[in-house]
Design a protein around this motif. Structure first.
Motif, PDB file in Angstrom:
ATOM      1  N   ARG A 131      30.937 -31.625 -48.372  1.00 23.00           N
ATOM      2  CA  ARG A 131      29.944 -31.460 -47.307  1.00 23.00           C
ATOM      3  C   ARG A 131      29.842 -32.776 -46.548  1.00 23.00           C
ATOM      4  N   LEU A 132      29.258 -32.722 -45.372  1.00 25.48           N
ATOM      5  CA  LEU A 132      29.139 -33.902 -44.525  1.00 25.48           C
ATOM      6  C   LEU A 132      27.700 -34.104 -44.092  1.00 25.48           C
ATOM      7  N   ALA A 133      27.203 -35.322 -44.299  1.00 30.94           N
ATOM      8  CA  ALA A 133      25.870 -35.725 -43.844  1.00 30.94           C
ATOM      9  C   ALA A 133      26.027 -36.951 -42.955  1.00 30.94           C
ATOM     10  N   VAL A 134      25.433 -36.892 -41.765  1.00 23.89           N
ATOM     11  CA  VAL A 134      25.495 -38.021 -40.834  1.00 23.89           C
ATOM     12  C   VAL A 134      24.107 -38.322 -40.308  1.00 23.89           C
ATOM     13  N   LEU A 135      23.873 -39.581 -40.021  1.00 25.04           N
ATOM     14  CA  LEU A 135      22.585 -39.952 -39.432  1.00 25.04           C
ATOM     15  C   LEU A 135      22.514 -39.476 -37.984  1.00 25.04           C
ATOM     16  N   VAL A 136      23.621 -39.649 -37.222  1.00 23.76           N
ATOM     17  CA  VAL A 136      23.634 -39.281 -35.806  1.00 23.76           C
ATOM     18  C   VAL A 136      24.894 -38.477 -35.491  1.00 23.76           C
ATOM     19  N   ASP A 137      24.709 -37.367 -34.788  1.00 24.25           N
ATOM     20  CA  ASP A 137      25.829 -36.596 -34.239  1.00 24.25           C
ATOM     21  C   ASP A 137      25.734 -36.717 -32.732  1.00 24.25           C
ATOM     22  N   ARG A 138      26.725 -37.374 -32.132  1.00 24.39           N
ATOM     23  CA  ARG A 138      26.669 -37.588 -30.692  1.00 24.39           C
ATOM     24  C   ARG A 138      27.575 -36.657 -29.902  1.00 24.39           C
ATOM     25  N   GLY A 139      28.238 -35.726 -30.588  1.00 26.39           N
ATOM     26  CA  GLY A 139      29.078 -34.768 -29.881  1.00 26.39           C
ATOM     27  C   GLY A 139      30.456 -35.323 -29.581  1.00 26.39           C
ATOM     28  N   HIS A 140      31.152 -34.704 -28.647  1.00 24.55           N
ATOM     29  CA  HIS A 140      32.486 -35.108 -28.175  1.00 24.55           C
ATOM     30  C   HIS A 140      33.568 -34.939 -29.239  1.00 24.55           C
ATOM     31  N   ARG A 141      33.503 -33.870 -30.004  1.00 24.78           N
ATOM     32  CA  ARG A 141      34.476 -33.637 -31.060  1.00 24.78           C
ATOM     33  C   ARG A 141      35.877 -33.426 -30.503  1.00 24.78           C
ATOM     34  N   GLU A 142      36.857 -34.022 -31.158  1.00 17.70           N
ATOM     35  CA  GLU A 142      38.265 -33.820 -30.843  1.00 17.70           C
ATOM     36  C   GLU A 142      38.935 -32.967 -31.915  1.00 17.70           C
ATOM     37  N   LEU A 143      38.256 -32.778 -33.028  1.00 17.42           N
ATOM     38  CA  LEU A 143      38.756 -31.978 -34.142  1.00 17.42           C
ATOM     39  C   LEU A 143      37.671 -30.990 -34.556  1.00 17.42           C
ATOM     40  N   PRO A 144      38.055 -29.881 -35.183  1.00 18.13           N
ATOM     41  CA  PRO A 144      37.050 -28.876 -35.562  1.00 18.13           C
ATOM     42  C   PRO A 144      36.285 -29.276 -36.819  1.00 18.13           C
ATOM     43  N   ALA A 147      28.974 -31.434 -39.039  1.00 25.39           N
ATOM     44  CA  ALA A 147      28.166 -31.948 -40.143  1.00 25.39           C
ATOM     45  C   ALA A 147      27.299 -30.833 -40.707  1.00 25.39           C
ATOM     46  N   ASP A 148      27.096 -30.870 -42.020  1.00 22.84           N
ATOM     47  CA  ASP A 148      26.195 -29.934 -42.680  1.00 22.84           C
ATOM     48  C   ASP A 148      24.748 -30.385 -42.544  1.00 22.84           C
ATOM     49  N   SER A 149      24.535 -31.698 -42.524  1.00 29.01           N
ATOM     50  CA  SER A 149      23.194 -32.275 -42.377  1.00 29.01           C
ATOM     51  C   SER A 149      23.255 -33.396 -41.349  1.00 29.01           C
ATOM     52  N   VAL A 150      22.337 -33.352 -40.390  1.00 28.06           N
ATOM     53  CA  VAL A 150      22.303 -34.330 -39.302  1.00 28.06           C
ATOM     54  C   VAL A 150      20.894 -34.879 -39.177  1.00 28.06           C
ATOM     55  N   GLY A 151      20.773 -36.205 -39.132  1.00 28.81           N
ATOM     56  CA  GLY A 151      19.473 -36.818 -38.928  1.00 28.81           C
ATOM     57  C   GLY A 151      18.981 -36.643 -37.508  1.00 28.81           C
ATOM     58  N   LYS A 152      19.885 -36.834 -36.525  1.00 26.12           N
ATOM     59  CA  LYS A 152      19.510 -36.728 -35.106  1.00 26.12           C
ATOM     60  C   LYS A 152      20.731 -36.310 -34.298  1.00 26.12           C
ATOM     61  N   ASN A 153      20.600 -35.219 -33.551  1.00 24.75           N
ATOM     62  CA  ASN A 153      21.613 -34.858 -32.567  1.00 24.75           C
ATOM     63  C   ASN A 153      21.312 -35.671 -31.325  1.00 24.75           C
ATOM     64  N   LEU A 154      22.282 -36.430 -30.874  1.00 21.35           N
ATOM     65  CA  LEU A 154      22.077 -37.345 -29.763  1.00 21.35           C
ATOM     66  C   LEU A 154      23.160 -37.115 -28.707  1.00 21.35           C
ATOM     67  N   PRO A 155      22.949 -36.125 -27.830  1.00 18.76           N
ATOM     68  CA  PRO A 155      23.937 -35.899 -26.776  1.00 18.76           C
ATOM     69  C   PRO A 155      24.115 -37.177 -25.970  1.00 18.76           C
ATOM     70  N   SER A 156      25.361 -37.521 -25.718  1.00 19.66           N
ATOM     71  CA  SER A 156      25.640 -38.777 -25.026  1.00 19.66           C
ATOM     72  C   SER A 156      26.872 -38.619 -24.165  1.00 19.66           C
ATOM     73  N   ALA A 157      26.995 -39.503 -23.206  1.00 21.74           N
ATOM     74  CA  ALA A 157      28.204 -39.555 -22.387  1.00 21.74           C
ATOM     75  C   ALA A 157      29.252 -40.359 -23.158  1.00 21.74           C
ATOM     76  N   ARG A 158      30.510 -40.050 -22.918  1.00 21.72           N
ATOM     77  CA  ARG A 158      31.579 -40.823 -23.576  1.00 21.72           C
ATOM     78  C   ARG A 158      31.484 -42.307 -23.228  1.00 21.72           C
TER      79      ARG A 158
END
Length: 182
Positions: A131-144, A147-158
């Motif tokens: 499983r995967l736990a991250v403090l911040v998920d900022r998006g922009h995935r290049e691979l499928p 995260a199973d657990s995310v502290g904060k989703n933070l949409p951001s520009a590249r």
């Protein structure tokens, strides 16, 4: 030039880690068989903090169930940056075979670090689940990868830069973002 703005402070980081710990326990139906592997540098410190939270919540001893997983030699950008610093891999005393391994990292961005972590993990044994736990998920995935657990989703520009500051490394806890369109 834009200045960094703080999006999470120490209290928000602490709350996010407590929430992630509860999510891990809920998904696993308790603490049995859990092992935490942090991806250095900051992911290793976050894994230790999560282990401490899990111990507080459950009363179980997590000291032998937390470690660090160096992914340096499994990265797909070694040719571009061959001088990357490597960190020692520390496998928990509990081992990883037939365990639920929770990979812990600070920021999920392209997914390439997690792909490297999965390769490194496969070299070490065969977990029951990963499983995967991250403090911040900022998006922009290049691979499928997600995260199973995310502290904060933070949409951001590249073009923006997200920084995770931890007391153990930086002397303070904060998540900051800077840059972007001028």
């Amino acid at each position: 030039m834009t200045s960094a703005r703080t999006v999470l402070g120490p209290d928000e980081i602490a709350r996010a880690l407590t929430r992630i710990a509860h999510e891990i326990l809920e998904a696993n139906h308790g603490p049995d068989g859990l092992v935490l592997l942090g991806i250095p540098t900051r992911g290793a410190y976050l894994a230790q903090r999560l282990a401490d939270r899990l111990a507080e919540i459950t009363g179980d001893d997590f000291s032998g169930r937390v470690g660090a997983l160096d992914v340096t030699m499994h990265r797909d950008d070694l040719r571009a940056t061959p001088t990357r610093a490597s960190h020692p891999t520390r496998i928990p005393a509990a081992g990883i075979d037939d365990r639920v391994v929770v990979l812990v990292d600070d920021v999920l961005y392209s997914g390439r670090t997690i792909r490297a972590a999965l390769d490194a993990l496969a070299d070490l044994g065969r977990p029951r689940a990963v499983r995967l736990a991250v403090l911040v998920d900022r998006g922009h995935r290049e691979l499928p990868i997600r995260a199973d657990s995310v502290g904060k989703n933070l949409p951001s520009a590249r073009s923006e830069h997200v920084s995770i500051l931890l007391d153990e490394v930086d002397g303070r806890d904060a998540v900051t973002i800077e840059g972007g369109a001028a």
